[in-house]
Scaffold this motif. Structure first.
Motif, PDB file in Angstrom:
ATOM      1  N   ARG A 173      -6.101  -5.600   7.460  1.00 32.38           N
ATOM      2  CA  ARG A 173      -6.818  -5.947   7.477  1.00 32.38           C
ATOM      3  C   ARG A 173      -6.940  -7.390   7.313  1.00 32.38           C
ATOM      4  NH1 ARG A 173      -9.140  -5.578   2.644  1.00 32.38           N
ATOM      5  NH2 ARG A 173      -8.645  -4.388   1.527  1.00 32.38           N
ATOM      6  N   TYR A 174      -6.081  -7.851   7.121  1.00 29.99           N
ATOM      7  CA  TYR A 174      -5.831  -9.514   6.700  1.00 29.99           C
ATOM      8  C   TYR A 174      -5.522 -10.287   7.850  1.00 29.99           C
ATOM      9  CZ  TYR A 174      -7.183  -9.904   1.731  1.00 29.99           C
ATOM     10  OH  TYR A 174      -7.453  -9.887   0.160  1.00 29.99           O
ATOM     11  N   THR A 175      -4.469 -10.016   8.482  1.00 27.92           N
ATOM     12  CA  THR A 175      -3.210 -10.557   9.557  1.00 27.92           C
ATOM     13  C   THR A 175      -3.117  -9.346  10.147  1.00 27.92           C
ATOM     14  OG1 THR A 175      -1.127 -11.472   8.297  1.00 27.92           O
ATOM     15  CG2 THR A 175      -3.661 -13.019   9.212  1.00 27.92           C
TER      16      THR A 175
ATOM     17  N   ARG B  12     -11.711 -10.511   6.332  1.00 34.22           N
ATOM     18  CA  ARG B  12     -10.369  -9.287   5.152  1.00 34.22           C
ATOM     19  C   ARG B  12     -11.416  -9.038   4.332  1.00 34.22           C
ATOM     20  NH1 ARG B  12      -5.985 -14.417   4.985  1.00 34.22           N
ATOM     21  NH2 ARG B  12      -5.848 -14.149   7.201  1.00 34.22           N
ATOM     22  N   THR B  13     -12.747  -9.386   4.024  1.00 34.78           N
ATOM     23  CA  THR B  13     -12.206  -8.946   2.564  1.00 34.78           C
ATOM     24  C   THR B  13     -14.504  -7.433   2.913  1.00 34.78           C
ATOM     25  OG1 THR B  13     -13.529 -10.869   1.774  1.00 34.78           O
ATOM     26  CG2 THR B  13     -14.906  -9.690   0.625  1.00 34.78           C
TER      27      THR B  13
END
Ligand SMILES: *Cc1c(COP(=O)(O)O)cnc(C)c1O
Length: 404
Positions: free
Chosen positions: A70-72, A248-249
């Motif tokens: 979900r971040y990278t 990301r959130t």
């Protein structure tokens, strides 16, 4: 430029002096120890660390590395780097769909009390998003005529934070003066976002004309074969960082598989857009000679009222046209229902030619008055010309048109 023979690991992103066709096949490439030639795919939700200390440093951002997809994710990152390079932007953020891209921009850059000016002819779900959901959070929206720059100025207020448009407009192919509208946005202190889905960077690069953000539905021409849903936002690092924060959130991120499909789609984007445009031009010329056709809207016609602006902003005319038949809805439906090959669907940007009746599909929820203001009559038909032989598309359209 990095010597490609030395490339191992991330990311081929310093091809700044290369042309767009080169960026499309080279930018953002990540190579693993396997020395693969074609981009690998990384379908992994999370990543492992050598030790608790390394995990802590990576979570804190002191060490570069992946934490969670979900971040990278390396495949998604390659797509972001490649598309950003092609649009001439510093950074890109990939999203689950085109609508997720628009939502992420709005969540990142707007707050209660802000005011948005949106073109009156944009994708239907964009208007729904603004009307049904943005208003709920205290954001006000006005609609402006994309070809009338003065209208954007007149509707601006102290609270105006975002200008949003598509050019050329769907389905009547009206072109907005990007440089002039960018100047008004700057004056007002608003961000200027352009949904570049119809053109793609192979045809038009809105950042070159002063836009702050470019938004894509990768679902259309970037995929080009109707397989995956996805979207993206491109702009300066400063403007993309808050968008990445939202992703990301909140989580409307792109799946690695879709990112891989889109990355490979970018490699053939320029030649596909050329072919779509050439085929569309053949169909448009034939339509404009047909006695039952009252009007053809296509950016490639010499008779387009904004020819000079199109030549300035667009490398090519694009693969979408619309035309009007006399006899209103019944005549338009007869033409559509007489086709045997062309797909009856509101989608576009596919190898397969598609046909739709905007007044009862994509623009069916607005009032007749609003439709006429946007140039959408009951006799209007939109065709997104695919990669079949255009003579076969003509034959399919002729069946219904000749019988009118
Ligand atoms: C399809 C489309 C969208 C929405 O994209 P999705 O990927 O379907 O969410 C936005 N803008 C334009 C111009 C589109 O054609």
């Amino acid at each position: 430029m990095t010597d490609i023979h030395d490339l191992l690991g991330p990311y081929q992103s310093d091809l700044t002096d290369a042309e767009i066709e080169t960026l499309a096949v080279r930018a953002g490439q990540y190579r693993t120890q396997e020395h693969e030639h074609s981009e690998a795919i990384f379908p992994s939700s999370s990543y492992v660390f050598k030790s608790a200390a390394e995990a802590q440093a990576t979570f804190r951002g002191e060490l570069e590395g992946n934490v969670y997809s979900r971040y990278t994710n390396p495949t998604v990152r390659t797509f972001e780097e490649r598309l950003a390079a092609m649009e001439g932007g510093e950074a890109g953020a990939a999203t689950a769909s085109g609508m997720a891209a628009i939502l992420s921009v709005v969540l990142a850059h707007l707050k209660a009390g802000d005011h948005v000016i949106c073109s009156q002819s944009v994708f239907g779900s964009t208007i729904n998003l603004f009307e049904k959901y943005l208003r709920k959070f205290g954001i006000d929206i006005d609609y402006a005529d994309p070809v009338n720059t003065a209208d954007w100025k007149a509707k601006s207020r102290a609270e105006t934070r975002l200008f949003f448009l598509e050019s050329p407009s769907n389905p009547v192919m009206e072109v907005a003066d990007l440089e002039a509208i960018a100047a008004v946005a700057k004056d007002v202190g608003a961000l200027f976002a352009v949904d570049n889905c119809f053109c793609t960077p192979a045809i038009q690069r809105p950042l070159d004309f002063g836009a702050d953000l470019v938004i894509h539905s990768a679902t259309k021409f970037i995929d080009g074969q109707g397989r995956c849903l996805g979207g993206a936002v491109v702009g300066s690092k400063e403007l993309i960082e808050p968008v990445v924060g939202v992703l990301r959130t909140a989580g409307p991120t792109m799946s690695p598989f879709n990112a891989w499909v889109f990355t490979k789609g970018l490699e053939t984007l320029s030649i596909r857009m050329k072919a779509h445009t050439e085929n569309c031009a053949v169909v448009a010329e034939w339509l404009s000679q047909h006695p039952k056709v009252a009007r053809v809207n296509f950016c490639g016609l010499a008779s387009h009222p904004q020819k000079a602006l199109i030549d300035k902003q667009q490398r090519l005319a694009g693969g979408v046209l619309s035309f009007e038949v006399e006899g209103g809805k019944d005549a338009a439906w007869q033409v559509i229902d007489s086709t045997r090959m062309i797909s009856i669907t509101a989608n576009l940007g596919d190898t397969k030619t598609t046909i739709t009746h905007p007044a009862t599909t994509t623009h069916g929820r607005i009032t007749e008055e609003e439709r006429l203001a946007a140039g959408i009559s009951q006799g209007l038909i939109r065709v997104a010309v695919g990669l079949e032989n255009p003579q076969d598309v003509i034959k399919d359209l002729a069946r219904g048109l000749d019988a009118l």
